[in-house]
Scaffold this motif. Sequence first.
Motif, PDB file in Angstrom:
ATOM      1  N   GLY A 130       0.807  -1.210   0.000  1.00 36.51           N
ATOM      2  CA  GLY A 130       0.000   0.000   0.000  1.00 36.51           C
ATOM      3  C   GLY A 130       0.840   1.259   0.000  1.00 36.51           C
ATOM      4  N   VAL A 131       1.891   1.272   0.817  1.00 33.71           N
ATOM      5  CA  VAL A 131       2.782   2.440   0.865  1.00 33.71           C
ATOM      6  C   VAL A 131       3.467   2.625  -0.486  1.00 33.71           C
ATOM      7  CG1 VAL A 131       4.861   3.413   1.914  1.00 33.71           C
ATOM      8  CG2 VAL A 131       3.158   2.285   3.353  1.00 33.71           C
ATOM      9  N   GLY A 132       3.969   1.531  -1.047  1.00 35.32           N
ATOM     10  CA  GLY A 132       4.624   1.619  -2.348  1.00 35.32           C
ATOM     11  C   GLY A 132       3.683   2.079  -3.436  1.00 35.32           C
ATOM     12  N   GLY A 133       2.453   1.559  -3.419  1.00 36.97           N
ATOM     13  CA  GLY A 133       1.458   1.991  -4.405  1.00 36.97           C
ATOM     14  C   GLY A 133       1.122   3.461  -4.268  1.00 36.97           C
ATOM     15  N   SER A 134       1.068   3.953  -3.026  1.00 38.70           N
ATOM     16  CA  SER A 134       0.787   5.370  -2.790  1.00 38.70           C
ATOM     17  C   SER A 134       1.938   6.237  -3.302  1.00 38.70           C
ATOM     18  CB  SER A 134       0.576   5.632  -1.292  1.00 38.70           C
ATOM     19  OG  SER A 134      -0.562   4.950  -0.812  1.00 38.70           O
ATOM     20  N   LEU A 135       3.173   5.777  -3.095  1.00 43.37           N
ATOM     21  CA  LEU A 135       4.329   6.536  -3.570  1.00 43.37           C
ATOM     22  C   LEU A 135       4.336   6.646  -5.097  1.00 43.37           C
ATOM     23  CD1 LEU A 135       7.096   5.056  -1.230  1.00 43.37           C
ATOM     24  CD2 LEU A 135       6.307   7.434  -1.246  1.00 43.37           C
ATOM     25  N   LYS A 136       3.871   5.581  -5.766  1.00 47.54           N
ATOM     26  CA  LYS A 136       3.848   5.584  -7.234  1.00 47.54           C
ATOM     27  C   LYS A 136       2.709   6.439  -7.786  1.00 47.54           C
ATOM     28  CE  LYS A 136       4.815   1.618  -9.303  1.00 47.54           C
ATOM     29  NZ  LYS A 136       4.856   0.168  -9.630  1.00 47.54           N
ATOM     30  N   GLN A 137       1.664   6.644  -6.976  1.00 50.97           N
ATOM     31  CA  GLN A 137       0.537   7.481  -7.385  1.00 50.97           C
ATOM     32  C   GLN A 137       0.671   8.832  -6.677  1.00 50.97           C
ATOM     33  OE1 GLN A 137      -2.120   6.783  -9.522  1.00 50.97           O
ATOM     34  NE2 GLN A 137      -1.039   4.926 -10.105  1.00 50.97           N
ATOM     35  N   GLY A 155      -4.752  -9.890   0.636  1.00 45.87           N
ATOM     36  CA  GLY A 155      -4.126  -8.913   1.516  1.00 45.87           C
ATOM     37  C   GLY A 155      -4.784  -7.554   1.388  1.00 45.87           C
ATOM     38  N   ALA A 156      -4.694  -6.743   2.451  1.00 42.69           N
ATOM     39  CA  ALA A 156      -5.306  -5.421   2.410  1.00 42.69           C
ATOM     40  C   ALA A 156      -4.568  -4.461   3.329  1.00 42.69           C
ATOM     41  CB  ALA A 156      -6.778  -5.496   2.817  1.00 42.69           C
ATOM     42  N   ALA A 157      -4.605  -3.186   2.960  1.00 37.88           N
ATOM     43  CA  ALA A 157      -4.060  -2.130   3.808  1.00 37.88           C
ATOM     44  C   ALA A 157      -4.896  -0.874   3.606  1.00 37.88           C
ATOM     45  CB  ALA A 157      -2.593  -1.852   3.464  1.00 37.88           C
ATOM     46  N   PHE A 158      -5.126  -0.164   4.701  1.00 37.59           N
ATOM     47  CA  PHE A 158      -5.822   1.113   4.682  1.00 37.59           C
ATOM     48  C   PHE A 158      -4.804   2.188   5.059  1.00 37.59           C
ATOM     49  CE2 PHE A 158      -8.996  -2.054   5.063  1.00 37.59           C
ATOM     50  CZ  PHE A 158     -10.190  -1.536   4.602  1.00 37.59           C
ATOM     51  N   LEU A 159      -4.640   3.190   4.197  1.00 35.11           N
ATOM     52  CA  LEU A 159      -3.610   4.188   4.424  1.00 35.11           C
ATOM     53  C   LEU A 159      -4.180   5.598   4.361  1.00 35.11           C
ATOM     54  CD1 LEU A 159      -2.314   1.947   2.041  1.00 35.11           C
ATOM     55  CD2 LEU A 159      -0.324   2.778   3.285  1.00 35.11           C
ATOM     56  N   ASP A 160      -3.701   6.445   5.255  1.00 44.70           N
ATOM     57  CA  ASP A 160      -4.046   7.867   5.255  1.00 44.70           C
ATOM     58  C   ASP A 160      -2.743   8.642   5.223  1.00 44.70           C
ATOM     59  OD1 ASP A 160      -5.085  10.382   5.532  1.00 44.70           O
ATOM     60  OD2 ASP A 160      -6.224   9.973   7.355  1.00 44.70           O
ATOM     61  N   ASN A 161      -2.503   9.369   4.125  1.00 42.80           N
ATOM     62  CA  ASN A 161      -1.228  10.073   3.940  1.00 42.80           C
ATOM     63  C   ASN A 161      -0.061   9.100   4.086  1.00 42.80           C
ATOM     64  OD1 ASN A 161       0.637  12.108   3.566  1.00 42.80           O
ATOM     65  ND2 ASN A 161       0.455  12.935   5.635  1.00 42.80           N
ATOM     66  N   LYS A 162      -0.181   7.960   3.432  1.00 43.09           N
ATOM     67  CA  LYS A 162       0.819   6.885   3.369  1.00 43.09           C
ATOM     68  C   LYS A 162       0.961   6.112   4.677  1.00 43.09           C
ATOM     69  CE  LYS A 162       4.177   9.558   1.826  1.00 43.09           C
ATOM     70  NZ  LYS A 162       3.496  10.826   1.506  1.00 43.09           N
ATOM     71  N   LEU A 163       0.277   6.511   5.724  1.00 39.15           N
ATOM     72  CA  LEU A 163       0.409   5.839   7.017  1.00 39.15           C
ATOM     73  C   LEU A 163      -0.626   4.719   7.140  1.00 39.15           C
ATOM     74  CD1 LEU A 163       1.934   6.012   9.785  1.00 39.15           C
ATOM     75  CD2 LEU A 163      -0.072   7.255  10.625  1.00 39.15           C
ATOM     76  N   LEU A 297      10.436   2.874   4.983  1.00 34.74           N
ATOM     77  CA  LEU A 297      10.637   2.785   6.432  1.00 34.74           C
ATOM     78  C   LEU A 297      11.879   3.555   6.874  1.00 34.74           C
ATOM     79  CD1 LEU A 297       9.817  -0.993   7.066  1.00 34.74           C
ATOM     80  CD2 LEU A 297       8.414   0.969   7.707  1.00 34.74           C
ATOM     81  N   PHE A 298      12.799   3.808   5.948  1.00 32.74           N
ATOM     82  CA  PHE A 298      14.000   4.579   6.284  1.00 32.74           C
ATOM     83  C   PHE A 298      13.847   6.059   5.954  1.00 32.74           C
ATOM     84  CE2 PHE A 298      15.694   0.361   6.744  1.00 32.74           C
ATOM     85  CZ  PHE A 298      16.571   0.508   7.804  1.00 32.74           C
ATOM     86  N   ASN A 299      12.632   6.470   5.603  1.00 30.78           N
ATOM     87  CA  ASN A 299      12.300   7.890   5.620  1.00 30.78           C
ATOM     88  C   ASN A 299      12.014   8.226   7.084  1.00 30.78           C
ATOM     89  OD1 ASN A 299      10.235  10.097   5.853  1.00 30.78           O
ATOM     90  ND2 ASN A 299      10.605  10.269   3.659  1.00 30.78           N
ATOM     91  N   GLU A 300      12.882   8.997   7.710  1.00 32.88           N
ATOM     92  CA  GLU A 300      12.826   9.146   9.163  1.00 32.88           C
ATOM     93  C   GLU A 300      11.541   9.816   9.644  1.00 32.88           C
ATOM     94  OE1 GLU A 300      14.740   7.536  11.081  1.00 32.88           O
ATOM     95  OE2 GLU A 300      16.031   6.877   9.445  1.00 32.88           O
ATOM     96  N   VAL A 301      10.989  10.714   8.850  1.00 30.15           N
ATOM     97  CA  VAL A 301       9.721  11.344   9.238  1.00 30.15           C
ATOM     98  C   VAL A 301       8.617  10.301   9.279  1.00 30.15           C
ATOM     99  CG1 VAL A 301       7.960  13.041   8.588  1.00 30.15           C
ATOM    100  CG2 VAL A 301      10.393  13.600   8.334  1.00 30.15           C
ATOM    101  N   PHE A 302       8.573   9.466   8.249  1.00 24.35           N
ATOM    102  CA  PHE A 302       7.583   8.393   8.192  1.00 24.35           C
ATOM    103  C   PHE A 302       7.809   7.404   9.330  1.00 24.35           C
ATOM    104  CE2 PHE A 302       6.254   4.163   6.565  1.00 24.35           C
ATOM    105  CZ  PHE A 302       4.912   4.427   6.352  1.00 24.35           C
ATOM    106  N   TRP A 303       9.074   7.033   9.588  1.00 27.69           N
ATOM    107  CA  TRP A 303       9.388   6.070  10.625  1.00 27.69           C
ATOM    108  C   TRP A 303       8.939   6.559  12.001  1.00 27.69           C
ATOM    109  CZ3 TRP A 303       9.981   1.217  11.279  1.00 27.69           C
ATOM    110  CH2 TRP A 303      10.614   0.698  12.407  1.00 27.69           C
ATOM    111  N   GLU A 304       9.127   7.833  12.266  1.00 30.51           N
ATOM    112  CA  GLU A 304       8.695   8.384  13.553  1.00 30.51           C
ATOM    113  C   GLU A 304       7.183   8.276  13.717  1.00 30.51           C
ATOM    114  OE1 GLU A 304      10.319   9.473  16.295  1.00 30.51           O
ATOM    115  OE2 GLU A 304      12.073   8.640  15.265  1.00 30.51           O
ATOM    116  N   GLU A 309       3.214   2.302  16.031  1.00 26.93           N
ATOM    117  CA  GLU A 309       1.977   1.633  15.618  1.00 26.93           C
ATOM    118  C   GLU A 309       2.242   0.290  14.956  1.00 26.93           C
ATOM    119  OE1 GLU A 309      -0.929   2.923  16.352  1.00 26.93           O
ATOM    120  OE2 GLU A 309      -0.087   4.772  17.175  1.00 26.93           O
ATOM    121  N   LEU A 310       3.504  -0.185  14.983  1.00 24.70           N
ATOM    122  CA  LEU A 310       3.834  -1.435  14.313  1.00 24.70           C
ATOM    123  C   LEU A 310       2.999  -2.572  14.906  1.00 24.70           C
ATOM    124  CD1 LEU A 310       7.707  -1.189  14.012  1.00 24.70           C
ATOM    125  CD2 LEU A 310       6.033  -0.924  12.187  1.00 24.70           C
TER     126      LEU A 310
END
Length: 313
Positions: A130-137, A155-163, A297-304, A309-310
């Motif tokens: 889901g995160v990868g798909g959001s980055l590509k769109q 499989g499924a994922a719900f994302l808000d602003n890539k989170l 995951l190594f984007n530190e802003v995203f990681w924080e 919530e892992l």
Amino acid sequence: MSITIGVDIGGSHISSAAVNGNDFVIIPGTYFSGAVDSKASKEVIIKKWADIINQTIQIIQETYDYSLSDTIGIAFSMPGPFQYETGIAMFEGNDKYESLYNVSVSEELLKYLSTQNVSFRFLNDASCFGVGGSLKQESYANSKVIAITLGTGFGAAFLDNKLPITQGSNVPHNGCLWDKPFADSIADNYFSTRWFLSQYESITGNKLTDGVKEIAGIEDYSTAKIFDDFANNLSEFLAPFIIDFQADLLILGGNIAKSNRLFLTKFQENLKSKNIDIAISIVENTEQTSILGSSYLFNEVFWERIKAELPYF
């Protein structure tokens, strides 16, 4: 150049590639993939994983002047059950990687990697997709997105602003859909390869072994009905979740999505009849999209934002 290695772990494969952290694209020549026997011993599985990852590390070190003293971030798109914060596998009773039960993937991999200067991070495979798909769109990167993978499992994922969102009144429990009730069973039994094979055998009396691609290639009345039924079922099941989450984009991946020409139009018509107007993106390469998502995951802003919530499952 900021470089991260993204790794996608599947039920029968591993894929690894280096990702440019500045623009989140896979660096040419760094993608490697190999088959894995998920029923093998711990040592055989871990060595195979390390062998593929080491090939990516070697290209990075040879091409981009990374020395043995440079730390390389390695991010995993990992199926559950898994303790994503600690990196401990909890595979048990699901017929895959059971020899890794209660094993620290980080500690075991370090025994076989060509460099010890690595940092590991882990996230659920559906969330990584889901995160990868959001980055590509890019136009939807900050929107509400539902990403689903249609293949051997659902499989499924719900994302808000890539989170990835796993809890709340507007998402299903754990952000998962595979285990939610549908018709006389659960969703995973209707939106996976085995449903297609079962339906084909039920209608024609013939058994197929090559999955949905084989069914899609036949293109007769029987297969058309199967794909129509699939579109009807999928739209009926997903509609309430799309409405509750107020999703802007639906991303479809997995091997079944590659046959979208046979069900997408019907699926979209059904959603529109329910007054749902949502953008739909088809992802052809699910593995590489998951690799991109894991590398984020190594984007530190995203990681924080995500590390607290892992999921613990």
